[in-house]
Design an enzyme around this catalytic site. Structure first.
Site, mmCIF file in Angstrom:
data_model
loop_
_atom_site.group_PDB
_atom_site.id
_atom_site.type_symbol
_atom_site.label_atom_id
_atom_site.label_comp_id
_atom_site.label_asym_id
_atom_site.label_seq_id
_atom_site.Cartn_x
_atom_site.Cartn_y
_atom_site.Cartn_z
ATOM 1 N N GLU A 320 19.778 14.538 -16.333
ATOM 2 C CA GLU A 320 19.996 15.407 -15.167
ATOM 3 C C GLU A 320 18.713 16.065 -14.664
ATOM 4 O O GLU A 320 18.688 17.261 -14.387
ATOM 5 C CB GLU A 320 21.024 16.491 -15.526
ATOM 6 C CG GLU A 320 22.348 15.908 -15.949
ATOM 7 C CD GLU A 320 23.293 16.930 -16.559
ATOM 8 O OE1 GLU A 320 24.490 16.829 -16.273
ATOM 9 O OE2 GLU A 320 22.855 17.806 -17.318
HETATM 10 C C1 TNX Z 1 26.703 17.757 -18.996
HETATM 11 S S1 TNX Z 1 26.187 14.986 -19.532
HETATM 12 C C2 TNX Z 1 25.535 17.948 -19.686
HETATM 13 C C3 TNX Z 1 25.273 19.242 -20.281
HETATM 14 C C4 TNX Z 1 26.369 20.218 -20.024
HETATM 15 C C5 TNX Z 1 27.712 19.538 -20.112
HETATM 16 C C6 TNX Z 1 28.885 20.451 -19.972
HETATM 17 C C7 TNX Z 1 24.825 15.666 -20.060
HETATM 18 C C8 TNX Z 1 23.851 14.799 -20.633
HETATM 19 N N1 TNX Z 1 24.613 16.977 -19.944
HETATM 20 O O1 TNX Z 1 24.037 19.739 -19.823
HETATM 21 O O2 TNX Z 1 26.281 21.229 -20.969
HETATM 22 O O3 TNX Z 1 27.749 18.569 -19.123
HETATM 23 O O4 TNX Z 1 30.082 19.777 -20.158
#
Ligand code: TNX
Length: 519
Positions: A320
């Site tokens: 992300e």
């Molecule tokens: C997605 S999917 C995240 C986290 C968050 C989470 C909460 C991914 C690699 N990262 O940063 O804490 O969703 O459900």
């Protein structure tokens, strides 16, 4: 007899494991009369004991008769490494003869209780540990006797992991040790510690001390924060190793770095003035990938994390990174992955790292998108595999246990295709998630518990359990036969018995209505 699950002598395509994670937990393996001729209770389809010795993935034969078992008495002089595992969450120290036969393979074991003393043959020490766990889960009669049976068992996946997010809401060392006990009891073998994120930095780093001292002060929702000293972290690693769990530390770079940037603003892009963050947004922070200081920082942090982590893997995040320019992202990920291999470790990253080329052979990508991938995600995984990588699957719509169980829950998130029921956590098939991958491309599977909204061990456990038991069984047990589903009803019956172990240890879990819990 009516309650007995059928056995499958071939051990292939078994609809629901009878050994493994929640073996016979409901106490439904029947014991035959003492001293009777050994009759195969499975009937003609049950095969012979000898058939089951051939290393079938998961199989179990129940024969007439009983085997004496007196917990806590007549202990064999066990190898030291087994004896040291008698703490909470470790298998009970039942008397058993243990032999190691590497030909069985890693983590595999055979357990036989048709003689005076249970016999274990294991592929390695982990297999012996799991054999003892299974032994401790078998129904002991009031007279301390076991049913006579033979289990030949081995896991489907070598990576049976859980991510615990200690960055959003910090969990103290003792809570992490207790959670490790929970995982070991389900034959899970990786604890992925998500140590850093926008909301907090949780590990002492001597070369950049403000990371913990400043970046460790904050947490989600105004929580107090906290961080592990190096000794705390060593305790976690040792407790895990004692239970055949490898700690996989994650420092999440180059995004998810706000707490690090608050501690060292010189690592941020020019003009950015980072402030402590307590919310649940993602993607707004980034290291300045054009700044050489960032690479020195990355190298020094990774070196100290590697020194503390005897396991083969270091997780460098990579998810992300919505504020990192694409080119800078690819360059950063490539260099960070090379730094990890330079430390003699295998780099692991979230599957987005597959958008970078030039990744080292053997790199591991962790997939977090859905069981039916959205546009572009599967391609990144395939790119990683094409570069010689391996894959861990953590589909967020079925394996993120910070999601609600049902829509009307107050606690939990729902962004990953809505709530995740116990049935959904149990019912997915890893090989069908990403087209074009072979089962050998998969290292295994990992569940995740992110903690933006989960404060403390009880909250974590009540979201993790019982879904993590469903996940553990999926990770361990053979694939259902083509066209078949896993036997959810059989699982929930055994789970009701397994829950006694949670009750005994005071582990919080959600009594979801899909299970007919005991009183
Ligand atoms: C997605 S999917 C995240 C986290 C968050 C989470 C909460 C991914 C690699 N990262 O940063 O804490 O969703 O459900």
């Amino acid at each position: 007899m009516a309650e007995r699950r059928p056995t499958d002598p071939a051990g292939r395509g078994h609809p629901g494991p009878v050994a493994g994670i929640v073996a016979a937990l409901a106490g439904r393996v029947p014991a035959g009369p003492v001293g009777g001729d050994p009759v195969d209770l499975a009937g003609p389809a049950g095969g012979d004991l000898a058939d089951l010795a051939g290393g079938d993935p998961v199989s179990l034969a129940v024969r007439a008769g009983e085997s004496p078992l007196q917990p806590g008495t007549g202990l064999l002089p066990l190898p030291v490494e087994l004896e040291s595992r008698s703490g909470p969450g470790a298998p009970a120290s039942y008397p058993a003869d243990v032999a190691i036969d590497p030909a069985l393979g890693p983590e595999a074991y055979q357990l036989t209780t048709d003689a005076d003393r249970p016999r274990i043959v294991a592929g390695d020490a982990a297999g012996a540990f799991y054999a003892r766990l299974t032994l401790s889960q078998l129904p002991v009669g009031p007279d301390g006797r076991l049913p006579a049976l033979r289990v030949a068992d081995r896991p489907r996946f070598g990576w049976r992991g859980v991510l615990l997010d200690v960055a959003r809401h910090f969990l103290g060392t003792d809570d992490v040790l207790a959670f490790l006990d929970d995982l070991a009891d389900l034959k899970l073998n990786r604890l992925h510690l998500h140590l850093t994120d926008d909301q907090g930095w949780r590990l002492q780093i001597d070369s950049w001390p403000r990371l913990a001292e400043v970046g460790g002060r904050s947490g989600s929702q105004g929580s107090a924060g906290g961080w592990y000293s190096k000794d705390d972290f060593r305790r976690i690693v040792a407790h895990a190793a004692d239970r055949h769990i490898v700690v996989v530390p994650e420092v999440d770079f180059p995004g998810h770095t706000n707490a690090a940037l608050v501690a060292y603003p010189e690592l941020a892009c020019p003009g950015v003035v980072p402030e402590p963050y307590e919310g649940d947004e993602v993607g707004f922070s980034t290291l300045d990938t054009a700044n050489e200081l960032v690479y020195r920082f990355t190298a020094e942090v990774l070196r100290e994390v590697a020194e503390l982590s005897p396991g083969p893997w270091l997780h460098l995040g990579g998810d992300e990174c919505l504020s990192t320019p694409d080119e800078g992202y690819a360059e950063y990920v490539r260099r960070a992955a090379r730094l990890v291999t330079g430390l003699g470790r295998i780099p692991v990253g979230w599957h987005e790292i597959g958008q970078a080329g030039g990744l080292p052979d053997g790199v591991v990508g962790q997939y977090w998108n859905y069981t039916i991938p959205e546009d572009g995600h599967a391609a990144r995984v395939r790119s990683l595999v094409a570069q010689g990588g391996k894959v861990i699957l953590s589909p967020s719509d079925v394996a993120y246990f910070d999601m609600k169980y049902t829509a009307d829950d107050l606690l939990g998130q729902d962004w990953a295709e809505g709530p995740t029921s116990l049935r959904e956590a149990y019912g997915w098939e890893p090989t069908t998630v990403i087209d074009g991958l072979a089962e050998t491309d998969l290292l295994g599977v990992e569940a995740a518990v992110f903690t933006e909204y989960l404060c403390g061990l009880d909250a974590v456990r009540s979201l993790a359990f019982p879904r993590l038991a469903a996940f553990a069984e999926l990770a361990w047990s053979p694939a259902p036969a083509p066209g078949q589903q896993r036997d959810f009803a059989g699982f929930t019956r055994r789970l009701a018995g397994y829950a006694r172990r949670w009750d005994a240890r005071g582990v919080s879990y959600r009594r979801v209505p899909e299970v007919d819990w005991e009183a």
